[in-house]
Design a protein around this motif. Structure first.
Motif, PDB file in Angstrom:
ATOM      1  N   GLU A 243      51.733  79.891  34.556  1.00  0.00           N
ATOM      2  CA  GLU A 243      51.995  78.576  35.141  1.00  0.00           C
ATOM      3  C   GLU A 243      51.063  77.530  34.546  1.00  0.00           C
ATOM      4  OE1 GLU A 243      53.765  75.664  37.356  1.00  0.00           O
ATOM      5  OE2 GLU A 243      54.406  77.730  37.024  1.00  0.00           O
ATOM      6  N   ALA A 244      49.788  77.889  34.351  1.00  0.00           N
ATOM      7  CA  ALA A 244      48.841  76.961  33.733  1.00  0.00           C
ATOM      8  C   ALA A 244      49.255  76.630  32.304  1.00  0.00           C
ATOM      9  CB  ALA A 244      47.441  77.560  33.751  1.00  0.00           C
TER      10      ALA A 244
ATOM     11  N   GLN B 196      51.663  72.846  28.496  1.00  0.00           N
ATOM     12  CA  GLN B 196      52.715  72.554  27.524  1.00  0.00           C
ATOM     13  C   GLN B 196      53.531  71.339  27.953  1.00  0.00           C
ATOM     14  OE1 GLN B 196      55.536  75.726  27.032  1.00  0.00           O
ATOM     15  NE2 GLN B 196      56.253  74.973  25.058  1.00  0.00           N
ATOM     16  N   ASN B 197      53.825  71.237  29.256  1.00  0.00           N
ATOM     17  CA  ASN B 197      54.573  70.080  29.755  1.00  0.00           C
ATOM     18  C   ASN B 197      53.777  68.792  29.592  1.00  0.00           C
ATOM     19  OD1 ASN B 197      56.762  71.657  30.509  1.00  0.00           O
ATOM     20  ND2 ASN B 197      56.024  71.963  32.592  1.00  0.00           N
ATOM     21  N   ARG B 198      52.454  68.881  29.834  1.00  0.00           N
ATOM     22  CA  ARG B 198      51.627  67.681  29.650  1.00  0.00           C
ATOM     23  C   ARG B 198      51.610  67.251  28.187  1.00  0.00           C
ATOM     24  NH1 ARG B 198      48.269  70.223  33.627  1.00  0.00           N
ATOM     25  NH2 ARG B 198      47.049  71.219  31.976  1.00  0.00           N
TER      26      ARG B 198
ATOM     27  N   ARG C 177      52.350  76.699  31.131  1.00  0.00           N
ATOM     28  CA  ARG C 177      53.540  75.855  31.210  1.00  0.00           C
ATOM     29  C   ARG C 177      53.167  74.410  31.524  1.00  0.00           C
ATOM     30  NH1 ARG C 177      56.108  80.286  33.748  1.00  0.00           N
ATOM     31  NH2 ARG C 177      55.541  79.461  35.780  1.00  0.00           N
ATOM     32  N   GLN C 178      52.236  74.241  32.464  1.00  0.00           N
ATOM     33  CA  GLN C 178      51.828  72.887  32.821  1.00  0.00           C
ATOM     34  C   GLN C 178      51.143  72.190  31.650  1.00  0.00           C
ATOM     35  OE1 GLN C 178      49.471  73.053  36.384  1.00  0.00           O
ATOM     36  NE2 GLN C 178      51.184  73.675  37.678  1.00  0.00           N
TER      37      GLN C 178
END
Length: 375
Positions: free
Chosen positions: A280-281, A286-288, A283-284
Motif C-alpha cells: 500500500e505504501a 507511485q500514485n504521488r 502504491r501511494q
C-alpha cells in the motif's frame, strides 16, 4: 533433534497442531461474520464450566471439565444471541456483556473451589493461562475427536455456513434456518475454545481463534483458500510455539504459540500481496509520483497554450516557482518517458523544457479526464 522424540514434546506438538487447525478453520467464520470478540467471550465463558466440571466430578477429570466448558461457552453464546435479537444492543455490546457476566461467575466459582479444601484442586487455575506440558495422549484423542467432528460439520454444511457468513439476509430469503446455522457455528467455535483450554488457557485462547484467520485473510480472496491457509497458519504456529518452548528452559508453551500466531499476523499485514502495508505504501508513493508528473506535464502544456506555441521552451525555474517546490526529479522522469525534452534557449543558460508529441497527447488526455470529473 533428540528432543523431538520426547514423549511430552510429541504430545504438546500434536495438541498444538490440532488446536491450530480447528482454530484456523472456525475462526475464519468468526472473522468474516465480524464477531472477532466472539472467541474472547467464549474462552472467558469457559471458566465457569471448568469449575462446574471439577465440582461435579470432584477431581480434575478432563472429560467433565471440557464438557462443562463447552456447556457454559455455548450458554454464553446463546445468551449473547438472545440479548442482541431481543434488545437494541449491538453484537459487540452483547458479546461484552456475556464475557463479563460469565467470567465473573467463573472467578467466583474458582475462588469457592480454592477455599473448599479439596486437595484435587491443585493446578486448576492453570486453565487460565494453559499448561501444555500436562497434556496426555488420552487428551489428544479427545482433542482429535472434537477436531474431526467440527471439520466434518464444516464440510457437510459448507455452502450454508458460507452463505450465512456473507449474506444472512439472502440466506433467509432462500428459506435457510439462519438462526440455527449461526447457533451451530457459534457452538463449534466454542468447541475450538474447549480444545485449546489446556494448551493456551482461557485468557489467551481468544487470540488463537482470531489470529490465524486474520493472517490468512490478507492472502486470500476466496473463503476456501482462507480456511485452508488459516488452518495451516494455525498448525504451524502451534508447532513452532511448542518447539521453541521445548528448546528454551522455563518458556511457557501457550504464550509462545500466541506469539507465533501474532507474528504471522504482523508479517501478513506487512507483505501480503495486494493488501500488505508495504504494498500500500508503494502504491501511494507511485500514485504521488504519477500525480506530480501529471501536474508538471499539464503546467508545461498550459504555458505552451498561453504562448500559442506548442514548442514553447519553459524555464525550469519558472516551473519550480509555479509549483512551489523543486521539480528536477519529476522533469527527469517525464524526460525518461519521452514526454518532454530539454532544450537550450539563448541567451539564457538555465534548463528549459519542451513538450514532445507524446507529451502533448498525454497532457490533453489528463486535462480531458479532469474536465469530465469536474463536469
Amino acid at each position: 533433534m533428540e528432543f523431538l522424540l520426547d514423549y511430552t514434546i510429541q504430545n504438546v506438538a500434536m495438541g498444538a497442531a490440532l488446536l491450530g487447525i480447528i482454530s484456523g478453520v472456525l475462526g475464519s467464520f468468526a472473522v468474516l461474520r465480524k464477531q472477532s470478540l466472539l472467541g474472547d467471550t467464549l474462552s472467558h465463558a469457559a471458566l465457569p464450566g471448568v469449575c462446574l466440571g471439577f465440582i461435579i466430578a470432584g477431581t480434575r477429570d478432563m472429560g467433565a471439565i471440557l464438557a462443562g466448558a463447552l456447556i457454559t461457552g455455548a450458554a454464553a453464546a446463546l445468551f449473547m444471541l438472545v440479548l442482541t435479537r431481543n434488545s437494541r444492543l449491538k453484537t459487540d455490546a452483547g458479546l461484552g456483556t456475556a464475557l463479563s457476566v460469565f467470567f465473573a461467575l467463573g472467578v467466583v466459582l474458582l475462588t469457592f473451589i480454592q477455599n473448599s479444601g479439596n486437595a484435587a484442586q491443585g493446578g486448576l487455575d492453570s486453565f487460565l493461562f494453559g499448561q501444555a506440558a500436562a497434556i496426555l495422549r488420552s487428551d489428544l484423542w479427545v482433542m482429535g475427536g472434537v477436531t474431526v467432528v467440527a471439520l466434518a460439520l464444516v464440510v457437510v454444511f459448507w455452502k450454508e455456513f458460507k452463505l450465512v457468513s456473507f449474506d444472512p439476509v439472502f440466506a433467509r430469503s432462500l428459506g435457510l434456518p439462519v438462526i440455527a446455522l449461526e447457533v451451530a457455528l457459534t457452538v463449534m467455535i466454542a468447541l475450538a475454545v474447549v480444545v485449546g483450554l489446556q494448551m493456551v488457557g482461557v485468557v489467551l485462547m481468544a487470540a488463537m481463534v482470531i489470529a490465524p484467520a486474520v493472517a490468512a485473510r490478507q492472502w486470500a480472496s476466496r473463503l476456501e483458500t482462507m480456511v485452508v491457509l488459516a488452518a495451516l497458519i494455525g498448525m504451524a504456529s502451534g508447532i513452532l510455539g511448542a518447539v521453541i518452548s521445548a528448546l528454551g528452559r522455563g518458556l511457557a508453551t501457550g504464550p509462545l504459540i500466541i506469539l507465533a500466531a501474532s507474528a504471522a499476523v504482523i508479517v501478513s499485514l506487512m507483505i501480503a500481496p495486494g493488501r500488505g502495508l508495504l504494498w500500500e505504501a508503494m502504491r501511494q508513493a507511485q500514485n504521488r509520483r504519477r500525480l506530480r508528473g501529471a501536474r508538471v506535464l499539464t503546467t508545461l502544456y498550459r504555458l505552451a497554450a498561453h504562448h500559442d506555441n506548442p514548442d514553447y521552451p519553459a524555464e525550469e525555474a519558472m516551473v519550480d516557482a509555479y509549483h512551489g517546490v523543486g521539480t528536477t526529479r519529476v522533469l527527469k522522469r517525464l524526460e525518461a518517458r519521452g514526454q518532454i525534452k530539454q532544450v537550450q534557449h539563448a541567451p539564457e543558460m538555465t534548463p528549459h523544457w519542451v513538450l514532445t508529441p507524446s507529451g502533448i497527447t498525454e497532457a490533453e488526455r489528463v486535462l480531458s479526464e479532469l474536465g469530465k470529473q469536474e463536469g
